[in-house]
Design a protein around this motif. Sequence first.
Motif: not given
Lengths: 375, 834
Positions: B663-666, B683-688, B694-695, B727-733
Amino acid sequence: MSAPNKSYDPVEVEALKPEEIERMRDEALAAFAAADSLDALQEAKVAHTGGTSPLALANREIGALPPQAKAAAGKLVGQARGATSKALAARQTELEADRDARVLVEEAVDVTLPYDRVQAGARHPLTTFMERVADVFVSMGYEVAEGPEVEAEWFNFDALNFTPDHPARQMQDTFFVEGPKGTTGDESGVVLRTHTSPVQARSMLDREPPVYIVCPGRVYRTDELDATHTPVFHQIELLAIDEGLTMADLKGTMDHMVQSLFGSDMKTRLRPNYFPFTEPSAEMDMLCYVCKGTSVGNPDRPCRTCSSEGWIELGGCGMVNPRVLVACGVDPEKYSGFAFGFGIERMLMFRHNVEDMRDMVEGDVRFTRPFGMEI
Amino acid sequence: MRVPLSWLREYVDLPATQTGRDVQEKLITVGLEVETVEQVGAGLKGPLVVGQVLTIEELEGFKKPIRFCTVDVGTANGTGEPQEIVCGARNFAVGDKVVVVLPGAVLPGDFAIAARKTYGHTSHGMICSGDELGMGDDGSGGIIVLTPEHEVGTDAIELLQLVDEVLDIAVTPDRGYALSLRGIARETAIAYGLPLRDPALLDVPAPNAYGYPVEVSDPFACDRFTARTVTGLDPDAQSPIWLKRRLQKAGMRPISLAVDITNYVMLELGQPLHAYDRSRVQGAIGVRRAEPGEKLTTLDGVTRTLDPEDLLITDDRGAIGLAGVMGGANTEIDDTEGTTTEVVIEAAHFDAITIARTARRHKLASEASKRFERGVDPQAAAAAAQRTVDLLVLLAGGTADAGVTEVVAPSAPRTISIPADHPDRVAGVVYGRETVVRRLQEVGCDVYGQDELIVTVPSWRPDMTDPNDLAEEVIRLEGYENVPSTLPKPPAGRGLTDRQRLHRRVGRALAGAGYVEALNYPFIGEHVFDQLGLAADDPKRKVVKLANPLSDEEPALRTTLLPGLLGALRRNDGRGSHDLALFETGLVFHPQDELLVAGRLPVDRRPTDEEIASLTAALPVQPRHAAVVLAGAREQAGWWGKGRPADWADAIQAARSLAAEAGTELVVRAGQYGPWHPGRCASLVVVIDGAEKVIGYAGELHPRVLKALGLPARTSAMELNLDKLEAASSGVPKGPKISTFPVATQDVALVVAREVPHAAVEAALREGAGVLLESLRLFDVYESGEQLGEGRKSLAYALRFRAADRTLTVDEASAARDAAVALAGERTGAVLRS
């Protein structure tokens, strides 16, 4: 309704003779019956029911008839056209059915063709089996606990009542991590955990009793890889801390586990043993799930799974040593507990007839694929 | 511990019908792990008799020396005539008494004996060695030569005690007392409810001042030292057959009478003993810790440099033995020259930990150290010394010296107090006070009290220290098998955590996409970082190292999953599986910036939070990673058409599917990193917490890496930090709002410079199209210098517009499309393809 025809035309009237109408009808019916395809039928339809077809023309003539003749002629033509369109529809249905049957036959395929366009993936049976065992306990109310694989010696040994001189702590069994400069050998106080039991200690420190946890995970010992040993293997650990827990509770819990995994007629057996972190301690056997003990003393029906012993050794268990409770901040006067641990590889080997430990560690896709998503 | 059943019967009157298997079963129920019951002499069948060698003819002309003998076997052969036997052994002479097996007999291993032609003669039987009779090593290295008193024709099966059953018992480290016949006999007596004849119950003379002088300077490490002297020993006296046979069956090798006797008594009573040749000991025997740098040559001929913690036995010259572990060569009983006529016997009690450490330090595990480490009965020392004296007098014609030395550090017996129902509460069974008391008495405890029991534990059970130890004794003797089965009622659980669920989903998603899981060892060699093309200062090069790796080639723990996973890929490829997609999830290990020692916290209380934090600070950081590797065909060719090779896009898609599971925006961007092809790496990037991170990376591997690691062409890979993805997951859809008004579709083809990434064009289109855009999909990428101009490419998108509240008009949809194209043009220079 067209206006009455006052200019009477005897030639046209001739066409509305009953014999003529019947002939037109019969010709149409014959043409429909003769059409052997939908295209031919379409042609016949245009010729015999279209705007310029004889019956259509005849219909148009009705308006030109003297009023006294109109009713009879109308009836005559109407009946003929009714019969014609009915025959047409019937033939249409018939020919469409023929066509459909033919096309479906032509479209038939060889359904036995393979379709391995993208090969199936699979999860490793060690992973899925650990999940399966964990789920047995989760359904009973236990929670899954985890801990680090590189672990402090205190958690791996001291807290579990392994005294500093316990043989298991020596370097021949335990991987030690190098410490800071100036330390050597086993002085870092950091090891690759030799069992999942340090998670017991961590769970007791993290949670208030009652504690009911199960801990699957990877553990390490300094064994060379061969058909029956691997330096990296998996265990599942169970810990229950509560008021008034007894060995009977331990046995009941283990019985429930083997029944869940191997069938409702399974049971376990306890044999005295010694482990520092439990007292009393026991070795846990389960009834051989293949022969159910019938191979014992029965040389005609030997059992390969249990070597005709009737029982299969599962792992160690016991009542948590009160000293462990003290080190982990649990009041031994109020609480007691039981713990249990066993090797996943071994159980997988006998549950699934895996004969060589190396197959489980080498990552050969031919080994793993058949286990699919769950076991 | 190997226990001959015939020997065990000496202390417990077992019914004659009881077999080794029966005893095994009984002992298992009281908690002794009897692993096997060895049938000594199984299948052995006579005639096997004592014979006397009459003549020896040396046969010439063969590759090895051969003798043709005649042997008097009395009437055992039915004729009374000398038996003609061909023999290859040479350690016997005319007149010697030997063991002869006659035709018709069967030796162990199903070896049937018959008269046979050999070396030009007919051999009517064999002259036997110990090996051939299944006796084990007797140290003679040849055939058995008996002492002269045995009569010709005597049955040798009986004489040599060739048939017996031996229980092999795995003794757990807490039960040192079970490393003796005495201890096993006690358990046997309890298991059968029979009385025990305790071999340690001997009349022992009181200590006096005339004994051999002994000075103990460390009474903690040696709390008891008994010394006895026997003189006038016949140096030619040999161990009798019964003594040798018991030692052999127990797994020890007969050596010489004095040594055999000390070993015998150790097996019987569990007390290790040492016999010194008195003529070689100078002055008083002392017990002290070693001096730094002190040396000692032990009986095994090894000269050892001692540690100040090692406990020594000394005389005036210095060390003469490593206490409780092994004697010194300088006071060894002389068993070759046969000159020892006076011995001093040591029966001492040493501190278990001191002995354990010395044995380990010098890698010298002996029968003695094994017992001291596990706990020896200090009260049995005097009896063991007495038993040794008695046997030396009996078997070697010696005389017991009147002097008896006993140095004893005073100690009180241990008492433990428990509620009488404590075992009941541990087991979940009502035993009752009477049973509890009886069982504790059976194992040797003194028990007083009613509801609260005061229990004095026996001297041979140093392992019994806590109330639960007493409970265990009661429960095991009452039978673990009689503990019922009940189910506790845990409080309602919360099931798996989100993190645990994600780990399972990750595995299922990848397996569902055709990847096969491999669980690789985490051991790596640092050279792999060069092979992977990591920069010299890459943080992944900082590894946790093992002090004792299995292989010096792989002394470190992984900081990336790729080496193991690529190794598995190469292994599969080498085994003929070429179309491969593998995945792994697991921990990687990064050392802390500052290495610390994890301290040894106390165990007599809960450690403080600060103490626990100090341990955590000494542990490496251990994040969970997920990785995939691919090679060969991703889609197979077949009757449906062409296949498709695995490539960079598959690897990146694996990351996208994991992000979807989490459930993470990649965000996927062009990237460059060590192992990957510089032009085919994302490169694989998320927002935390609001910051881009870069993860991981995905794409095709660098050709140099493929070459260095011997991997198939175009091998692709993805690795990311699963903990960070989570950790970057936005949680419940969130449930989307679905419009049921008709959709308006508009396709656009945009021409852009080749370097412009699709992601930039897409972002501009989305933004420009505004709220009416329901979805957007790139359906074609086209490059053609001729049609588009050099360095240009065409991206074709399908745009779907829909409003929540009305049917869109064609004009509305076209206006939105035009706005999208306009913004794309402004941002990326895209122009509509004409």
